[in-house]
Design an enzyme around this catalytic site. Structure first.
Site, mmCIF file in Angstrom:
data_model
loop_
_atom_site.group_PDB
_atom_site.id
_atom_site.type_symbol
_atom_site.label_atom_id
_atom_site.label_comp_id
_atom_site.label_asym_id
_atom_site.label_seq_id
_atom_site.Cartn_x
_atom_site.Cartn_y
_atom_site.Cartn_z
ATOM 1 C CB SER A 93 17.264 0.892 -1.775
ATOM 2 O OG SER A 93 16.362 1.742 -1.056
ATOM 3 C CG LEU A 133 1.577 -1.403 -2.141
ATOM 4 C CD1 LEU A 133 0.192 -2.350 -2.189
ATOM 5 C CD2 LEU A 133 1.897 -1.248 -0.590
ATOM 6 N N GLY A 139 -0.585 6.434 -2.931
ATOM 7 C CA GLY A 139 0.826 5.774 -2.364
ATOM 8 C C GLY A 139 0.791 5.783 -0.825
ATOM 9 C CD1 TRP A 164 5.960 7.324 -7.024
ATOM 10 C CD2 TRP A 164 8.065 7.832 -7.737
ATOM 11 N NE1 TRP A 164 5.740 8.524 -7.354
ATOM 12 C CE2 TRP A 164 7.194 9.024 -7.747
ATOM 13 C CE3 TRP A 164 9.477 8.009 -7.838
ATOM 14 C CZ2 TRP A 164 7.519 10.297 -8.144
ATOM 15 C CZ3 TRP A 164 9.592 9.324 -8.649
ATOM 16 C CH2 TRP A 164 8.886 10.387 -8.597
ATOM 17 C CB ILE A 165 8.387 -0.083 -8.752
ATOM 18 C CG1 ILE A 165 6.675 0.388 -8.997
ATOM 19 C CG2 ILE A 165 8.797 -1.509 -8.364
ATOM 20 C CD1 ILE A 165 6.128 0.345 -7.364
ATOM 21 N N GLY A 341 31.118 23.091 5.375
ATOM 22 C CA GLY A 341 30.866 24.240 4.515
ATOM 23 C C GLY A 341 30.612 23.761 3.199
ATOM 24 C CD GLU A 365 9.056 0.036 2.979
ATOM 25 O OE1 GLU A 365 8.073 -0.464 3.670
ATOM 26 O OE2 GLU A 365 9.499 -0.940 1.933
ATOM 27 N N GLY A 366 6.319 4.350 3.938
ATOM 28 C CA GLY A 366 5.394 5.136 4.576
ATOM 29 C C GLY A 366 5.961 6.496 5.106
ATOM 30 C CB THR A 367 5.168 9.980 4.575
ATOM 31 O OG1 THR A 367 4.102 9.922 5.161
ATOM 32 C CG2 THR A 367 5.002 9.910 3.124
HETATM 33 P P1 TGC Z 1 -5.898 -0.802 7.578
HETATM 34 O O1 TGC Z 1 -7.295 -1.245 7.725
HETATM 35 O O2 TGC Z 1 -5.220 -0.453 9.007
HETATM 36 O O3 TGC Z 1 -5.050 -2.374 7.381
HETATM 37 C C1 TGC Z 1 -5.423 -3.494 6.803
HETATM 38 C C2 TGC Z 1 -5.106 -4.587 7.154
HETATM 39 O O4 TGC Z 1 -3.367 -4.914 7.286
HETATM 40 C C3 TGC Z 1 -3.046 -4.922 8.517
HETATM 41 N N1 TGC Z 1 -1.907 -4.082 8.671
HETATM 42 C C4 TGC Z 1 -0.732 -4.777 8.767
HETATM 43 N N2 TGC Z 1 -0.031 -5.834 9.022
HETATM 44 C C5 TGC Z 1 1.108 -5.961 9.194
HETATM 45 N N3 TGC Z 1 2.005 -4.981 9.129
HETATM 46 C C6 TGC Z 1 1.458 -3.624 9.063
HETATM 47 N N4 TGC Z 1 2.356 -2.589 9.368
HETATM 48 C C7 TGC Z 1 -0.032 -3.537 9.078
HETATM 49 N N5 TGC Z 1 -0.644 -2.234 8.947
HETATM 50 C C8 TGC Z 1 -1.801 -3.069 8.782
HETATM 51 C C9 TGC Z 1 -4.413 -4.644 9.473
HETATM 52 O O5 TGC Z 1 -4.268 -5.398 10.599
HETATM 53 C C10 TGC Z 1 -5.472 -4.913 8.393
HETATM 54 O O6 TGC Z 1 -5.586 -6.368 8.569
HETATM 55 P P2 TGC Z 1 -6.887 -7.243 8.286
HETATM 56 O O7 TGC Z 1 -6.511 -8.721 8.594
HETATM 57 O O8 TGC Z 1 -7.728 -6.580 9.562
HETATM 58 O O9 TGC Z 1 -7.658 -6.958 7.079
HETATM 59 O O10 TGC Z 1 -5.321 -0.427 6.400
HETATM 60 P P3 TGC Z 1 -5.457 1.258 5.740
HETATM 61 O O11 TGC Z 1 -5.895 1.146 4.211
HETATM 62 O O12 TGC Z 1 -6.457 1.850 6.787
HETATM 63 O O13 TGC Z 1 -3.943 1.769 5.888
HETATM 64 C C11 TGC Z 1 -3.126 1.720 6.851
HETATM 65 C C12 TGC Z 1 -1.867 2.464 6.685
HETATM 66 C C13 TGC Z 1 -1.828 3.932 6.128
HETATM 67 C C14 TGC Z 1 -1.055 2.500 7.805
HETATM 68 C C15 TGC Z 1 -1.255 1.808 5.572
HETATM 69 O O14 TGC Z 1 -2.055 1.895 4.197
HETATM 70 C C16 TGC Z 1 0.099 2.155 5.246
HETATM 71 O O15 TGC Z 1 1.234 1.629 5.879
HETATM 72 N N6 TGC Z 1 0.355 2.992 4.425
HETATM 73 C C17 TGC Z 1 1.647 3.533 3.579
HETATM 74 C C18 TGC Z 1 1.962 2.742 2.445
HETATM 75 C C19 TGC Z 1 3.484 2.358 2.285
HETATM 76 O O16 TGC Z 1 4.343 2.297 3.475
HETATM 77 N N7 TGC Z 1 3.977 2.149 1.058
HETATM 78 C C20 TGC Z 1 5.192 1.725 0.857
HETATM 79 C C21 TGC Z 1 5.373 0.800 -0.462
HETATM 80 S S1 TGC Z 1 6.704 0.013 -0.560
HETATM 81 C C22 TGC Z 1 8.089 1.061 -0.692
HETATM 82 O O17 TGC Z 1 7.977 2.035 -0.315
HETATM 83 C C23 TGC Z 1 9.318 0.340 -0.903
HETATM 84 S S2 TGC Z 1 10.741 1.663 -0.810
HETATM 85 C C24 TGC Z 1 11.786 0.229 -0.475
HETATM 86 C C25 TGC Z 1 13.250 0.768 -0.530
HETATM 87 O O18 TGC Z 1 13.510 0.929 -1.740
HETATM 88 O O19 TGC Z 1 13.997 0.364 0.379
HETATM 89 P P1 FAD Z 2 1.100 10.763 -1.045
HETATM 90 O O1 FAD Z 2 0.572 9.601 -0.308
HETATM 91 O O2 FAD Z 2 0.462 11.481 -1.985
HETATM 92 O O3 FAD Z 2 1.598 11.850 0.150
HETATM 93 C C1 FAD Z 2 1.664 12.996 -0.032
HETATM 94 C C2 FAD Z 2 1.961 13.845 1.144
HETATM 95 O O4 FAD Z 2 0.634 13.909 2.014
HETATM 96 C C3 FAD Z 2 2.863 13.205 2.152
HETATM 97 O O5 FAD Z 2 3.881 14.358 2.735
HETATM 98 C C4 FAD Z 2 1.969 12.579 3.067
HETATM 99 O O6 FAD Z 2 2.726 12.289 4.215
HETATM 100 C C5 FAD Z 2 0.792 13.243 3.356
HETATM 101 N N1 FAD Z 2 -0.368 12.412 3.666
HETATM 102 C C6 FAD Z 2 -0.700 11.567 3.105
HETATM 103 N N2 FAD Z 2 -2.025 10.898 3.637
HETATM 104 C C7 FAD Z 2 -2.129 11.869 4.945
HETATM 105 C C8 FAD Z 2 -2.822 11.739 6.016
HETATM 106 N N3 FAD Z 2 -4.057 10.939 6.139
HETATM 107 N N4 FAD Z 2 -2.775 12.737 6.814
HETATM 108 C C9 FAD Z 2 -1.938 13.743 6.643
HETATM 109 N N5 FAD Z 2 -1.016 13.771 5.712
HETATM 110 C C10 FAD Z 2 -1.133 12.654 4.658
HETATM 111 N N6 FAD Z 2 6.647 2.002 -3.758
HETATM 112 C C11 FAD Z 2 6.574 0.626 -4.031
HETATM 113 O O7 FAD Z 2 5.490 0.199 -3.856
HETATM 114 N N7 FAD Z 2 7.745 -0.091 -4.229
HETATM 115 C C12 FAD Z 2 8.899 0.402 -4.250
HETATM 116 O O8 FAD Z 2 9.799 -0.179 -4.569
HETATM 117 C C13 FAD Z 2 9.103 1.927 -3.971
HETATM 118 N N8 FAD Z 2 10.172 2.431 -4.071
HETATM 119 C C14 FAD Z 2 10.530 3.610 -4.021
HETATM 120 C C15 FAD Z 2 11.661 4.442 -4.188
HETATM 121 C C16 FAD Z 2 11.599 5.769 -3.999
HETATM 122 C C17 FAD Z 2 12.989 6.446 -4.416
HETATM 123 C C18 FAD Z 2 10.702 6.478 -3.751
HETATM 124 C C19 FAD Z 2 10.816 8.114 -3.530
HETATM 125 C C20 FAD Z 2 9.227 5.912 -3.545
HETATM 126 C C21 FAD Z 2 9.289 4.613 -3.689
HETATM 127 N N9 FAD Z 2 8.085 3.963 -3.367
HETATM 128 C C22 FAD Z 2 7.870 2.736 -3.643
HETATM 129 C C23 FAD Z 2 6.817 4.726 -3.152
HETATM 130 C C24 FAD Z 2 6.623 5.021 -1.527
HETATM 131 O O9 FAD Z 2 6.165 4.185 -0.902
HETATM 132 C C25 FAD Z 2 5.560 6.445 -1.683
HETATM 133 O O10 FAD Z 2 6.038 7.356 -2.438
HETATM 134 C C26 FAD Z 2 5.134 6.602 -0.542
HETATM 135 O O11 FAD Z 2 4.355 5.635 0.172
HETATM 136 C C27 FAD Z 2 4.150 7.883 -0.229
HETATM 137 O O12 FAD Z 2 3.299 7.798 -1.286
HETATM 138 P P2 FAD Z 2 3.119 9.325 -2.226
HETATM 139 O O13 FAD Z 2 4.378 9.441 -2.814
HETATM 140 O O14 FAD Z 2 1.915 8.842 -3.348
HETATM 141 O O15 FAD Z 2 2.817 10.580 -1.318
#
Ligand code: TGC
Ligand code: FAD
Length: 386
Positions: A93, A133, A139, A164-165, A341, A365-367
């Site tokens: 991470s 983000l 989330g 959760w950053i 065990g 990074e996306g559930t």
């Molecule tokens: P949507 O309308 O689909 O897309 C908006 C614009 O973004 C483009 N796009 C992407 N581009 C590159 N890579 C991807 N994976 C992309 N997904 C979408 C898309 O083409 C569009 O571009 P444009 O030019 O047409 O505007 O957006 P939406 O609001 O409907 O959301 C789609 C969804 C649900 C897939 C997206 O919001 C999402 O991926 N949600 C999950 C959020 C997430 O993964 N958060 C992670 C936070 S960081 C983290 O967790 C770090 S943990 C790290 C660690 O400790 O290792």
């Molecule tokens: P929610 O979005 O509230 O989701 C709750 C539940 O609902 C999940 O099971 C989900 O799959 C489900 N759900 C949501 N939408 C739908 C749908 N449309 N249909 C069906 N089911 C749905 N974020 C950062 O930006 N930067 C970081 O560095 C970072 N580091 C992290 C480190 C840790 C240890 C953890 C635990 C999280 C971190 N995150 C970070 C946040 C992480 O990216 C979010 O927790 C994750 O994207 C899910 O968001 P949420 O927890 O708000 O869950």
């Protein structure tokens, strides 16, 4: 012939250079992570000095070009993530957030001055970066973010909260995403900026060898030069996620491999009813299943790595990889925990640590649900999020 460690001879598919990187990172993990990581996990800490040590090996932002970055292939970066996560998901991470999120954001969307200022010291590990983000109420749907930035003359004023950053409280620079009247924008917030704080989140039972924080922005004033000039919509942060998710496709298999190997050796030593448990059909079936998941997951990761190096990897393919490999890794970890065990519940063995970590990996990074919906959307042409 017994083939416990590379059943499908996947090693044969790697180049000499890829094997060298794998061996170097594996050695680093064996010497500098494995002996200590149980203690870090227990104490809920990760040493700051790990960053310069990883930087010295060229592993921070290693797949980026220039500015002190190693310019390695995507496959080499993936192999690195796998070896680091075989140690602990928290170490991977740290490297993911530094290289694929903070550094990639600056490299891809930043100005020349921002790149010159931050990338060289992030590459050496002298500086640490984080990526803000997620918010308490946004989330999976980052487009619903509330953190906002408004112009005040030449400056920007930021208000809001990130949640959760990873690396938040130890970061020297935070990449913060905020909504503006013109759309979503990214900003570089140095740690000592007035109005910016990063309180650490405690009481986690997963990813304990990793710093997780809130970011609080209370009338944070930034100059125009702090804005990432090329980032003009949600596409910018999502493009960074794509990079980090790719690393997780590999990393999860590292954690799974460590669990499988622990279960294999435990089953060969543990005697019950007068024979090693490895001699029983039930445990052999579990070992065969775990080995299959690890080998299949590694082949998938390698395939995606080759596609990425050829410039052909699509975000939906990364989603399939993360969905498949983190799910597989969790199944392997849970099975391995049972093979051990009662010993499966202690930090004397790596298994429950990996198992608990993977509960974060399957969420961040996306559930798994989000990635299933991304794949479903690509299969059907119907977007099912809303
Ligand atoms: P949507 O309308 O689909 O897309 C908006 C614009 O973004 C483009 N796009 C992407 N581009 C590159 N890579 C991807 N994976 C992309 N997904 C979408 C898309 O083409 C569009 O571009 P444009 O030019 O047409 O505007 O957006 P939406 O609001 O409907 O959301 C789609 C969804 C649900 C897939 C997206 O919001 C999402 O991926 N949600 C999950 C959020 C997430 O993964 N958060 C992670 C936070 S960081 C983290 O967790 C770090 S943990 C790290 C660690 O400790 O290792
Ligand atoms: P929610 O979005 O509230 O989701 C709750 C539940 O609902 C999940 O099971 C989900 O799959 C489900 N759900 C949501 N939408 C739908 C749908 N449309 N249909 C069906 N089911 C749905 N974020 C950062 O930006 N930067 C970081 O560095 C970072 N580091 C992290 C480190 C840790 C240890 C953890 C635990 C999280 C971190 N995150 C970070 C946040 C992480 O990216 C979010 O927790 C994750 O994207 C899910 O968001 P949420 O927890 O708000 O869950």
């Amino acid at each position: 012939m017994t083939r416990p460690h590379d059943f499908l001879d996947i090693d044969f598919l790697l180049s000499d250079e890829e094997r060298e990187i794998r061996d170097m990172v594996r050695r680093f993990v064996a010497e500098q992570v494995t002996p200590y990581v149980g203690e870090w996990f227990e104490q809920a800490t990760i040493p700051r000095e790990l960053a310069p040590a990883l930087g010295a090996l060229g592993l921070l932002g290693m797949h980026l070009e220039g500015y002190g970055c190693a310019g390695a292939s995507a496959t080499a970066y993936g192999i690195t993530c796998m070896e680091l996560e075989a140690g602990d998901s928290g170490v991977r991470s740290l490297v993911s957030v530094q290289g694929s999120l903070a550094m990639f954001a600056i490299h891809r969307w930043g100005s020349e001055e921002q790149k010159q200022e931050w990338l060289p010291k992030l590459a050496t590990g002298e500086a640490i970066g984080c990526f803000g983000l997620t918010e308490p109420d946004a989330g999976s749907d980052p487009g619903a973010m509330r953190t906002h930035a408004r112009r005040d003359g030449e400056d920007w004023i930021l208000n809001g909260q990130k949640m959760w950053i990873t690396n938040g409280s130890v970061a020297d620079v935070a990449v913060v995403w905020a909504r503006t009247d013109e759309g979503i924008r990214g900003f570089l917030v140095p740690r000592d900026t007035k109005g910016f704080t990063a309180p650490e989140i405690h009481r986690k039972l997963s990813l304990r060898a990793s710093v997780t924080s809130e970011l609080v922005l209370d009338d944070v004033r930034l100059p125009a030069a702090a804005q990432l000039p090329l980032a003009t919509s949600l596409r910018a942060p999502l493009s960074c996620l794509n990079e980090a998710r790719y690393g997780i496709v590999w990393g999860a298999i590292g954690a799974a491999r460590a669990c499988f190997e622990a279960a294999l050796s435990y089953s060969q030593e543990r005697v019950a009813f007068g024979r090693p448990i490895a001699a029983t059909q039930l445990q052999q079936a579990k070992l065969a299943e775990m080995a299959t998941e690890v080998n299949r997951g590694l082949l998938l990761a390698l395939h995606l790595g080759r596609l990425k190096d050829a410039g052909r990897l699509e975000p939906e393919q990364v989603s399939m990889g993360k969905l498949a490999n983190v799910g597989a890794a969790l199944r392997v970890a849970r099975t391995a925990r049972q093979v051990l065990g009662a010993n499966g519940i202690t930090l004397e063995y790596p298994v429950i640590r990996h198992m608990n970590n993977l509960e974060s990996v399957i969420t961040y990074e996306g559930t798994a649900d989000v990635h299933a919906l991304v794949v479903g959307g690509a299969l059907t042409g119907i977007q099912a999020f809303r």
